[in-house]
Motif scaffolding. Sequence first.
Motif, PDB file in Angstrom:
ATOM      1  N   LEU A 149      28.470  -5.111  17.556  1.00 20.49           N
ATOM      2  CA  LEU A 149      28.307  -5.065  16.183  1.00 20.49           C
ATOM      3  C   LEU A 149      26.878  -4.565  15.773  1.00 20.49           C
ATOM      4  O   LEU A 149      26.794  -3.690  15.017  1.00 20.49           O
ATOM      5  CB  LEU A 149      28.384  -6.378  15.547  1.00 20.49           C
ATOM      6  N   ALA A 150      26.033  -4.941  16.882  1.00 19.66           N
ATOM      7  CA  ALA A 150      24.613  -4.243  16.501  1.00 19.66           C
ATOM      8  C   ALA A 150      24.722  -2.693  16.730  1.00 19.66           C
ATOM      9  O   ALA A 150      23.985  -2.083  16.059  1.00 19.66           O
ATOM     10  CB  ALA A 150      23.548  -5.115  17.831  1.00 19.66           C
ATOM     11  N   GLY A 151      25.370  -2.158  17.871  1.00 22.38           N
ATOM     12  CA  GLY A 151      25.488  -0.786  18.073  1.00 22.38           C
ATOM     13  C   GLY A 151      26.102  -0.103  17.266  1.00 22.38           C
ATOM     14  O   GLY A 151      25.826   1.138  16.864  1.00 22.38           O
ATOM     15  N   ALA A 152      27.163  -0.853  16.451  1.00 22.45           N
ATOM     16  CA  ALA A 152      27.815  -0.060  15.459  1.00 22.45           C
ATOM     17  C   ALA A 152      27.364  -0.264  14.045  1.00 22.45           C
ATOM     18  O   ALA A 152      28.041   0.253  13.061  1.00 22.45           O
ATOM     19  CB  ALA A 152      29.301  -0.687  15.606  1.00 22.45           C
ATOM     20  N   TYR A 153      26.442  -0.807  13.920  1.00 23.91           N
ATOM     21  CA  TYR A 153      25.905  -1.340  12.564  1.00 23.91           C
ATOM     22  C   TYR A 153      25.556  -0.224  11.569  1.00 23.91           C
ATOM     23  O   TYR A 153      26.384  -0.210  10.694  1.00 23.91           O
ATOM     24  CB  TYR A 153      24.464  -1.938  12.767  1.00 23.91           C
ATOM     25  N   PRO A 154      25.221   1.130  12.136  1.00 16.04           N
ATOM     26  CA  PRO A 154      25.103   2.119  10.910  1.00 16.04           C
ATOM     27  C   PRO A 154      26.630   2.518  10.647  1.00 16.04           C
ATOM     28  O   PRO A 154      26.718   2.815   9.195  1.00 16.04           O
ATOM     29  CB  PRO A 154      24.439   3.196  11.661  1.00 16.04           C
ATOM     30  N   TRP A 155      27.438   2.608  11.334  1.00 16.26           N
ATOM     31  CA  TRP A 155      28.706   3.100  10.944  1.00 16.26           C
ATOM     32  C   TRP A 155      29.464   1.776  10.294  1.00 16.26           C
ATOM     33  O   TRP A 155      30.389   2.258   9.367  1.00 16.26           O
ATOM     34  CB  TRP A 155      29.674   3.258  12.176  1.00 16.26           C
ATOM     35  N   VAL A 156      29.387   0.770  10.777  1.00 16.33           N
ATOM     36  CA  VAL A 156      30.242  -0.280  10.040  1.00 16.33           C
ATOM     37  C   VAL A 156      29.472  -0.398   8.358  1.00 16.33           C
ATOM     38  O   VAL A 156      30.207  -0.510   7.543  1.00 16.33           O
ATOM     39  CB  VAL A 156      29.754  -1.541  10.884  1.00 16.33           C
ATOM     40  N   LYS A 157      28.090  -0.202   8.392  1.00 12.60           N
ATOM     41  CA  LYS A 157      27.507  -0.116   7.007  1.00 12.60           C
ATOM     42  C   LYS A 157      27.843   0.973   6.321  1.00 12.60           C
ATOM     43  O   LYS A 157      28.442   0.962   5.017  1.00 12.60           O
ATOM     44  CB  LYS A 157      25.899  -0.137   7.151  1.00 12.60           C
ATOM     45  N   PHE A 158      28.221   2.214   6.689  1.00 14.45           N
ATOM     46  CA  PHE A 158      28.583   3.278   6.213  1.00 14.45           C
ATOM     47  C   PHE A 158      30.191   3.176   5.611  1.00 14.45           C
ATOM     48  O   PHE A 158      30.421   3.421   4.552  1.00 14.45           O
ATOM     49  CB  PHE A 158      28.663   4.576   7.105  1.00 14.45           C
ATOM     50  N   LEU A 159      30.822   2.842   6.760  1.00 16.69           N
ATOM     51  CA  LEU A 159      32.229   2.212   6.179  1.00 16.69           C
ATOM     52  C   LEU A 159      32.504   1.506   4.896  1.00 16.69           C
ATOM     53  O   LEU A 159      33.261   1.463   3.873  1.00 16.69           O
ATOM     54  CB  LEU A 159      33.226   1.733   7.418  1.00 16.69           C
ATOM     55  N   HIS A 160      31.673   0.132   5.100  1.00 14.83           N
ATOM     56  CA  HIS A 160      31.477  -0.727   3.989  1.00 14.83           C
ATOM     57  C   HIS A 160      31.243  -0.133   2.527  1.00 14.83           C
ATOM     58  O   HIS A 160      31.663  -0.547   1.530  1.00 14.83           O
ATOM     59  CB  HIS A 160      30.442  -2.032   4.515  1.00 14.83           C
ATOM     60  N   VAL A 161      30.078   0.644   2.836  1.00 11.32           N
ATOM     61  CA  VAL A 161      29.722   1.129   1.294  1.00 11.32           C
ATOM     62  C   VAL A 161      30.518   2.234   1.079  1.00 11.32           C
ATOM     63  O   VAL A 161      31.315   2.116  -0.389  1.00 11.32           O
ATOM     64  CB  VAL A 161      28.248   2.084   1.376  1.00 11.32           C
ATOM     65  N   ILE A 162      31.500   2.838   1.643  1.00  6.86           N
ATOM     66  CA  ILE A 162      32.528   3.778   1.072  1.00  6.86           C
ATOM     67  C   ILE A 162      33.652   3.064   0.803  1.00  6.86           C
ATOM     68  O   ILE A 162      34.368   3.201  -0.400  1.00  6.86           O
ATOM     69  CB  ILE A 162      33.107   4.836   2.418  1.00  6.86           C
ATOM     70  N   SER A 163      33.941   1.743   1.472  1.00  5.79           N
ATOM     71  CA  SER A 163      35.048   0.886   0.892  1.00  5.79           C
ATOM     72  C   SER A 163      34.744   0.382  -0.600  1.00  5.79           C
ATOM     73  O   SER A 163      35.589   0.157  -1.457  1.00  5.79           O
ATOM     74  CB  SER A 163      35.334  -0.106   1.749  1.00  5.79           C
ATOM     75  N   VAL A 164      33.488  -0.005  -0.600  1.00  2.86           N
ATOM     76  CA  VAL A 164      32.952  -0.737  -1.982  1.00  2.86           C
ATOM     77  C   VAL A 164      33.063   0.358  -3.007  1.00  2.86           C
ATOM     78  O   VAL A 164      33.614  -0.075  -4.108  1.00  2.86           O
ATOM     79  CB  VAL A 164      31.527  -1.355  -1.721  1.00  2.86           C
TER      80      VAL A 164
ATOM     81  N   ASN B  93      43.904  -2.220  -3.292  1.00  4.92           N
ATOM     82  CA  ASN B  93      44.112  -3.237  -2.022  1.00  4.92           C
ATOM     83  C   ASN B  93      43.424  -3.022  -0.797  1.00  4.92           C
ATOM     84  O   ASN B  93      42.781  -3.675  -0.205  1.00  4.92           O
ATOM     85  CB  ASN B  93      45.598  -3.339  -2.147  1.00  4.92           C
ATOM     86  N   PRO B  94      43.917  -1.754  -0.273  1.00  4.76           N
ATOM     87  CA  PRO B  94      43.128  -1.190   0.961  1.00  4.76           C
ATOM     88  C   PRO B  94      41.880  -1.148   0.839  1.00  4.76           C
ATOM     89  O   PRO B  94      41.129  -1.675   1.845  1.00  4.76           O
ATOM     90  CB  PRO B  94      43.773   0.091   1.358  1.00  4.76           C
ATOM     91  N   ALA B  95      41.129  -0.653  -0.276  1.00  2.80           N
ATOM     92  CA  ALA B  95      39.691  -0.633  -0.319  1.00  2.80           C
ATOM     93  C   ALA B  95      39.083  -2.179  -0.259  1.00  2.80           C
ATOM     94  O   ALA B  95      38.192  -2.137   0.265  1.00  2.80           O
ATOM     95  CB  ALA B  95      39.063   0.202  -1.544  1.00  2.80           C
ATOM     96  N   MET B  96      39.730  -2.993  -0.860  1.00  3.35           N
ATOM     97  CA  MET B  96      39.280  -4.431  -0.846  1.00  3.35           C
ATOM     98  C   MET B  96      39.342  -5.146   0.433  1.00  3.35           C
ATOM     99  O   MET B  96      38.145  -5.570   0.907  1.00  3.35           O
ATOM    100  CB  MET B  96      40.198  -5.256  -1.877  1.00  3.35           C
ATOM    101  N   ILE B  97      40.568  -4.657   1.001  1.00  2.00           N
ATOM    102  CA  ILE B  97      40.394  -5.302   2.443  1.00  2.00           C
ATOM    103  C   ILE B  97      39.470  -4.751   3.480  1.00  2.00           C
ATOM    104  O   ILE B  97      38.780  -5.167   4.142  1.00  2.00           O
ATOM    105  CB  ILE B  97      42.057  -5.037   2.976  1.00  2.00           C
ATOM    106  N   ALA B  98      39.447  -3.363   3.225  1.00  2.00           N
ATOM    107  CA  ALA B  98      38.357  -2.681   4.205  1.00  2.00           C
ATOM    108  C   ALA B  98      36.948  -3.158   3.624  1.00  2.00           C
ATOM    109  O   ALA B  98      36.008  -3.461   4.655  1.00  2.00           O
ATOM    110  CB  ALA B  98      38.260  -1.281   3.868  1.00  2.00           C
TER     111      ALA B  98
ATOM    112  N   LEU C 151      47.544   2.828  -8.349  1.00  2.00           N
ATOM    113  CA  LEU C 151      45.894   2.449  -8.332  1.00  2.00           C
ATOM    114  C   LEU C 151      45.995   1.342  -7.488  1.00  2.00           C
ATOM    115  O   LEU C 151      45.070   0.912  -6.414  1.00  2.00           O
ATOM    116  CB  LEU C 151      45.468   2.458  -9.434  1.00  2.00           C
ATOM    117  N   LEU C 152      46.501   0.258  -7.856  1.00  2.00           N
ATOM    118  CA  LEU C 152      46.427  -1.287  -7.334  1.00  2.00           C
ATOM    119  C   LEU C 152      46.788  -1.131  -5.830  1.00  2.00           C
ATOM    120  O   LEU C 152      45.992  -1.778  -4.834  1.00  2.00           O
ATOM    121  CB  LEU C 152      47.288  -2.168  -7.862  1.00  2.00           C
ATOM    122  N   LYS C 153      47.993  -0.629  -5.587  1.00  2.00           N
ATOM    123  CA  LYS C 153      48.600  -0.822  -4.220  1.00  2.00           C
ATOM    124  C   LYS C 153      48.078   0.221  -3.146  1.00  2.00           C
ATOM    125  O   LYS C 153      47.683   0.039  -1.908  1.00  2.00           O
ATOM    126  CB  LYS C 153      50.182  -0.656  -4.133  1.00  2.00           C
ATOM    127  N   ALA C 154      48.053   1.377  -3.477  1.00  2.00           N
ATOM    128  CA  ALA C 154      47.276   2.450  -2.694  1.00  2.00           C
ATOM    129  C   ALA C 154      45.952   2.537  -2.489  1.00  2.00           C
ATOM    130  O   ALA C 154      45.325   3.248  -1.468  1.00  2.00           O
ATOM    131  CB  ALA C 154      47.928   3.811  -2.884  1.00  2.00           C
TER     132      ALA C 154
END
Length: 149
Positions: A5-20, A64-69, A58-61
Amino acid sequence: MGDFLAGAYPWVKFLHVISVISWMAGLFYLPRLYVYHVEKVQAGDDTDALFQVMERRLLKAIMNPAMIATWIFGLALVFTPGIIDWSMVWPWSKAASVLGMTWFHMWLAARRKDFAASTNVRTGRTYRMMNEVPTLLMIIIVASVIVKF
């Protein structure tokens, strides 16, 4: 796991922001669709069917996936060693606001079912007022993460 997780931190943060961002876009747009649906559309006509398709997709496609991500990547950030100091207020205010955002998402999903069943009893004004909920929660979340009070 912590090292990964520490090594993947920048990528996880990137994916989190895109999902949000994707989730927030839907949380802002779906209540606006409900406003137009309730104020401009007669139940059972072709436009009603069109709005229901747009709202469902909008909700299903997207939402929902964005909230889960958002949740998956957010929890990955939470479990990354050294990222969160739970003795501070900000992680708790963010967590409470994310729970509020999730509740709002579920409320919107329930309202979509009302439209699908032609049982909506809420007015455009109600949906306009509820459309402010994600904005308020977003302000708390961003202030919590950036200012770290």
